[in-house]
Scaffold this motif. Sequence first.
Motif, PDB file in Angstrom:
ATOM      1  N   LEU A   1       4.066   8.537   1.965  1.00 35.02           N
ATOM      2  CA  LEU A   1       4.786   9.619   1.315  1.00 35.02           C
ATOM      3  C   LEU A   1       4.474  10.927   1.950  1.00 35.02           C
ATOM      4  CD1 LEU A   1       4.447   8.431  -2.502  1.00 35.02           C
ATOM      5  CD2 LEU A   1       6.359   8.004  -0.907  1.00 35.02           C
ATOM      6  N   TYR A   2       5.526  11.693   2.039  1.00 33.59           N
ATOM      7  CA  TYR A   2       4.978  13.193   2.354  1.00 33.59           C
ATOM      8  C   TYR A   2       6.204  13.902   1.470  1.00 33.59           C
ATOM      9  CZ  TYR A   2       4.401  17.543   4.721  1.00 33.59           C
ATOM     10  OH  TYR A   2       4.125  19.073   4.966  1.00 33.59           O
ATOM     11  N   GLY A   3       5.551  15.241   0.790  1.00 36.60           N
ATOM     12  CA  GLY A   3       6.577  15.926  -0.022  1.00 36.60           C
ATOM     13  C   GLY A   3       7.518  14.866  -0.811  1.00 36.60           C
ATOM     14  N   GLY A   4       6.988  13.970  -1.363  1.00 41.77           N
ATOM     15  CA  GLY A   4       7.513  13.231  -2.415  1.00 41.77           C
ATOM     16  C   GLY A   4       8.492  12.291  -1.740  1.00 41.77           C
ATOM     17  N   LYS A   5       8.827  12.051  -0.458  1.00 44.19           N
ATOM     18  CA  LYS A   5       9.673  11.163   0.150  1.00 44.19           C
ATOM     19  C   LYS A   5       8.937  10.167   0.961  1.00 44.19           C
ATOM     20  CE  LYS A   5      13.530  14.378   0.438  1.00 44.19           C
ATOM     21  NZ  LYS A   5      14.568  13.636  -0.268  1.00 44.19           N
ATOM     22  N   ILE A   6       9.701   9.038   1.169  1.00 45.03           N
ATOM     23  CA  ILE A   6       9.125   7.991   2.279  1.00 45.03           C
ATOM     24  C   ILE A   6       9.390   8.373   3.547  1.00 45.03           C
ATOM     25  CG2 ILE A   6       9.423   5.548   2.773  1.00 45.03           C
ATOM     26  CD1 ILE A   6       9.837   4.780  -0.023  1.00 45.03           C
ATOM     27  N   VAL A   7       8.290   8.531   4.306  1.00 45.73           N
ATOM     28  CA  VAL A   7       8.614   8.930   5.767  1.00 45.73           C
ATOM     29  C   VAL A   7       8.238   7.820   6.506  1.00 45.73           C
ATOM     30  CG1 VAL A   7       8.176  11.576   5.242  1.00 45.73           C
ATOM     31  CG2 VAL A   7       6.216   9.858   5.841  1.00 45.73           C
ATOM     32  N   PHE A   8       7.826   6.807   6.307  1.00 46.43           N
ATOM     33  CA  PHE A   8       7.571   5.517   6.621  1.00 46.43           C
ATOM     34  C   PHE A   8       7.498   4.483   5.921  1.00 46.43           C
ATOM     35  CE2 PHE A   8       4.769   2.171   8.526  1.00 46.43           C
ATOM     36  CZ  PHE A   8       5.332   2.105   9.653  1.00 46.43           C
ATOM     37  N   ALA A   9       7.963   3.201   6.441  1.00 47.69           N
ATOM     38  CA  ALA A   9       8.225   1.981   5.548  1.00 47.69           C
ATOM     39  C   ALA A   9       8.046   0.890   6.637  1.00 47.69           C
ATOM     40  CB  ALA A   9       9.362   1.836   4.626  1.00 47.69           C
TER      41      ALA A   9
ATOM     42  N   ALA B   1       0.905  -1.045  -0.150  1.00 50.05           N
ATOM     43  CA  ALA B   1       0.063  -0.057   0.103  1.00 50.05           C
ATOM     44  C   ALA B   1       0.755   1.222   0.122  1.00 50.05           C
ATOM     45  CB  ALA B   1      -0.857  -0.009   1.073  1.00 50.05           C
ATOM     46  N   ILE B   2       0.553   2.094  -0.768  1.00 52.12           N
ATOM     47  CA  ILE B   2       1.201   3.392  -0.805  1.00 52.12           C
ATOM     48  C   ILE B   2       0.222   4.359  -0.399  1.00 52.12           C
ATOM     49  CG2 ILE B   2       2.371   5.345  -2.087  1.00 52.12           C
ATOM     50  CD1 ILE B   2       3.011   3.101  -4.258  1.00 52.12           C
ATOM     51  N   VAL B   3       0.559   5.167   0.751  1.00 51.10           N
ATOM     52  CA  VAL B   3      -0.582   5.982   1.531  1.00 51.10           C
ATOM     53  C   VAL B   3       0.124   7.513   1.726  1.00 51.10           C
ATOM     54  CG1 VAL B   3      -1.282   4.090   2.695  1.00 51.10           C
ATOM     55  CG2 VAL B   3       0.355   5.342   3.803  1.00 51.10           C
ATOM     56  N   GLY B   4      -0.590   8.158   2.162  1.00 48.33           N
ATOM     57  CA  GLY B   4      -0.411   9.556   2.416  1.00 48.33           C
ATOM     58  C   GLY B   4      -1.295  10.677   1.951  1.00 48.33           C
ATOM     59  N   PHE B   5      -1.253  11.972   2.407  1.00 45.00           N
ATOM     60  CA  PHE B   5      -2.085  13.059   2.317  1.00 45.00           C
ATOM     61  C   PHE B   5      -2.324  13.210   0.807  1.00 45.00           C
ATOM     62  CE2 PHE B   5      -1.771  14.914   6.655  1.00 45.00           C
ATOM     63  CZ  PHE B   5      -2.438  14.177   7.088  1.00 45.00           C
ATOM     64  N   SER B   6      -3.381  13.780   0.289  1.00 37.54           N
ATOM     65  CA  SER B   6      -3.553  14.373  -1.131  1.00 37.54           C
ATOM     66  C   SER B   6      -2.267  14.969  -1.473  1.00 37.54           C
ATOM     67  CB  SER B   6      -4.792  14.924  -1.197  1.00 37.54           C
ATOM     68  OG  SER B   6      -5.795  14.300  -0.907  1.00 37.54           O
ATOM     69  N   GLY B   7      -2.022  14.893  -2.779  1.00 36.23           N
ATOM     70  CA  GLY B   7      -0.838  15.648  -3.386  1.00 36.23           C
ATOM     71  C   GLY B   7       0.707  15.085  -2.790  1.00 36.23           C
ATOM     72  N   SER B   8       0.620  13.884  -2.335  1.00 34.73           N
ATOM     73  CA  SER B   8       1.828  13.486  -1.666  1.00 34.73           C
ATOM     74  C   SER B   8       2.764  12.557  -2.791  1.00 34.73           C
ATOM     75  CB  SER B   8       1.649  12.654  -0.741  1.00 34.73           C
ATOM     76  OG  SER B   8       0.973  11.453  -0.899  1.00 34.73           O
ATOM     77  N   GLY B   9       1.918  12.386  -4.134  1.00 37.44           N
ATOM     78  CA  GLY B   9       2.784  11.597  -4.946  1.00 37.44           C
ATOM     79  C   GLY B   9       2.484  10.216  -5.300  1.00 37.44           C
ATOM     80  N   LYS B  10       1.386   9.811  -4.566  1.00 41.31           N
ATOM     81  CA  LYS B  10       1.030   8.282  -4.620  1.00 41.31           C
ATOM     82  C   LYS B  10       0.727   7.923  -6.099  1.00 41.31           C
ATOM     83  CE  LYS B  10      -2.346   8.773  -1.712  1.00 41.31           C
ATOM     84  NZ  LYS B  10      -2.498  10.164  -1.773  1.00 41.31           N
TER      85      LYS B  10
END
Length: 239
Positions: free
Chosen positions: A201-209, A32-41
């Motif tokens: 993702l946040y700001g185009g980077k992986i912040v958690f895996a 799963a690729i998750v994150g807020f809207s606009g995070s690049g998913k």
Amino acid sequence: MSIEVKNLVKIFDDKKVIDEVSFKVEDGETLAIVGFSGSGKSTILKLICGLIEKDSGEIITSEGDIAMVFQYSALFDSLNVADNISFALRERKELRNNYSEEELQDIVAQKLELVGLKGIEHKFPSELSGGMQKRVSFARAIVTEPKTILYDEPTAGLDPISSTLIEDYIVRLKEETNAASIVVTHQMSTITRTANKLIMLYGGKIVFAGTPEEMLRQDNEYTKQFVTASLEGPMKMIA
């Protein structure tokens, strides 16, 4: 190994929307690729299936088809269910002469039965509910026996019961096809019911895996903010 992404970068208008992202998805596994809207998913899905070109990095996939299930089904309104599902087999140059009409009908029937929609071959998309349209799009995606399946917000716009049904079919298709699957979502139930592991993702980077279970522990500030849907935290929504 069916998908490996190494140091992937995508730039739009001088902004890195994907910034040195790396991950692996094995056969029979769902990420799963998750994150807020606009995070690049969704951008990552488009890069993997070749809808847009990367700026740098590597995308390595196993030989075989990559199937994309779009957010809102993207069925052809003018074609019935059977013709929607068999479209790739009829139109792709390398496939169009491989099957007789009877074989195409059998393949369509098999795929419809797999997604729980036996006997609706002659219906049109306008005659189907949103959940049924989504399942037809699943049948269309797997008609070429893909090695990789990409899902872009598969439960978007669906009620909770329909969402649960779609999540169950994502799991079933993974088991039936042994494909490497990636699910872009923001819905907690989709993450916990379908994914073996996830990246945030946040700001185009992986912040958690990690795994869904590890995310739910809320051991870092990013997972805590995402799970609790809090406005307070390191991730800021763009209005």
